[in-house]
Design an enzyme around this catalytic site. Sequence first.
Site, PDB file in Angstrom:
ATOM      1  N   LYS A 132     -43.858  18.539  39.858  1.00 36.25           N
ATOM      2  CA  LYS A 132     -43.464  19.919  40.153  1.00 36.25           C
ATOM      3  C   LYS A 132     -44.420  20.925  39.512  1.00 36.25           C
ATOM      4  O   LYS A 132     -45.132  20.611  38.571  1.00 36.25           O
ATOM      5  CB  LYS A 132     -41.999  20.145  39.762  1.00 36.25           C
ATOM      6  CG  LYS A 132     -41.100  19.453  40.803  1.00 36.25           C
ATOM      7  CD  LYS A 132     -39.642  19.676  40.649  1.00 36.25           C
ATOM      8  CE  LYS A 132     -38.927  19.001  41.837  1.00 36.25           C
ATOM      9  NZ  LYS A 132     -37.479  18.959  41.692  1.00 36.25           N
TER      10      LYS A 132
ATOM     11  N   ARG B  89     -36.127  10.733  39.723  1.00 37.39           N
ATOM     12  CA  ARG B  89     -36.636  10.793  41.111  1.00 37.39           C
ATOM     13  C   ARG B  89     -38.130  11.082  41.022  1.00 37.39           C
ATOM     14  O   ARG B  89     -38.521  12.146  40.565  1.00 37.39           O
ATOM     15  CB  ARG B  89     -35.903  11.897  41.870  1.00 37.39           C
ATOM     16  CG  ARG B  89     -36.338  12.065  43.318  1.00 37.39           C
ATOM     17  CD  ARG B  89     -35.590  13.220  43.979  1.00 37.39           C
ATOM     18  NE  ARG B  89     -36.003  13.407  45.349  1.00 37.39           N
ATOM     19  CZ  ARG B  89     -37.087  14.078  45.724  1.00 37.39           C
ATOM     20  NH1 ARG B  89     -37.874  14.624  44.807  1.00 37.39           N
ATOM     21  NH2 ARG B  89     -37.390  14.190  47.007  1.00 37.39           N
TER      22      ARG B  89
HETATM   23  N1  PMM Z   1     -36.529  17.794  44.322  1.00 34.95           N
HETATM   24  C1  PMM Z   1     -37.045  17.875  45.558  1.00 34.95           C
HETATM   25  C2  PMM Z   1     -36.378  17.309  46.660  1.00 34.95           C
HETATM   26  N2  PMM Z   1     -35.214  16.661  46.502  1.00 34.95           N
HETATM   27  N3  PMM Z   1     -33.490  15.883  45.095  1.00 34.95           N
HETATM   28  C3  PMM Z   1     -32.952  15.800  43.891  1.00 34.95           C
HETATM   29  N4  PMM Z   1     -31.776  15.162  43.723  1.00 34.95           N
HETATM   30  N5  PMM Z   1     -33.544  16.322  42.778  1.00 34.95           N
HETATM   31  C4  PMM Z   1     -34.730  17.003  42.863  1.00 34.95           C
HETATM   32  O1  PMM Z   1     -35.218  17.489  41.831  1.00 34.95           O
HETATM   33  C5  PMM Z   1     -35.336  17.137  44.142  1.00 34.95           C
HETATM   34  C6  PMM Z   1     -34.677  16.548  45.258  1.00 34.95           C
HETATM   35  C7  PMM Z   1     -38.347  18.598  45.749  1.00 34.95           C
HETATM   36  O2  PMM Z   1     -39.425  17.764  45.463  1.00 34.95           O
HETATM   37  P1  PMM Z   1     -40.268  16.962  46.593  1.00 34.95           P
HETATM   38  O3  PMM Z   1     -40.795  17.995  47.557  1.00 34.95           O
HETATM   39  O4  PMM Z   1     -41.336  16.253  45.859  1.00 34.95           O
HETATM   40  O5  PMM Z   1     -39.375  16.009  47.311  1.00 34.95           O
END
Ligand code: PMM
Length: 295
Positions: free
Chosen positions: A216, A256
Amino acid sequence: MTDLVRAQAPVVMGVLNVTPDSFSDGGRYADLDAAVAHGVRLHDEGAHLVDVGGESTRPGADRVDPRTEASRVLPVIRELAAAGVPVSIDTTRAPVAEAAVVAGAAVVNDVSGGLADPDMARVVRDAGCPWVLMHWRGHSRGMRELAGYTDVVTDVRAELARRVDDALAAGVAADRLVIDPGLGFAKTAAHNWELSARLPELLDLGLPLLFGASRKSYLGHLLATPDGTPRDTDGRAAATIATSVLAVAAGAWGVRVHDVRGTTDALAVWSATGRPRLATSGNDPAPTGRTEGGT
Ligand code: PMM
């Protein structure tokens, strides 16, 4: 999947965005074969779950229509499930979640914590599957303006508690719920660091906690060059691993991440060291120098 929620932590969720525009891996896995191959690779590297998403949540992103979202994720979920890969569906839409469960998804990962679609609780309740309730205040396009808190940890905790109460009131079983602080979602960098430093206050809600710092932008700002150029997303891997190990050592149930191999290696070291836990007090104050927002 009850077993997954109750599984001995840490659970590693590998990220598979089937989108043209996610901030880190957007466009890489838009093709079905490439997406499935990557999902299988994440599983082989040790991911307990592969998190399939068809709508970018990067700050400022426009929404995609539900049909497009479903057409991106469902074929991938079907093939991964057929290959024996446990899948979570990353969506805020009840119809997409419902179709994903039919296609083989075992977990619903809802970044809106149930707020975006009032029908999501029914879908999750009827499916009987685990539901990740992330802290969220609004869709990506306007979320930067929603990053106002009195005390970010106290406020996020209270808002998550309301999401949990709503889920329970809708008939979702308590042992299906996982909470997530939602790093980068209506949060500045300073908010993300504060939440990271005070995870025990969120763990105090008594539910498994998923931590999603992977690549991030606040990590990019932490690692910026002296002239302020943020580190690119691929260059944030080591910092991501550090955040994940610290979160797990603080008591997080799962992380994650995009880089599964590096994360499982680091967590193997943590386990071999006897799974040391961080003390819950006495931390130095979180850094305040760089406060740029965004995920
Ligand atoms: N961050 C993203 C997308 N989905 N789901 C959960 N549970 N927690 C998160 O911090 C989260 C998520 C955004 O990141 P990405 O674009 O790399 O998927």
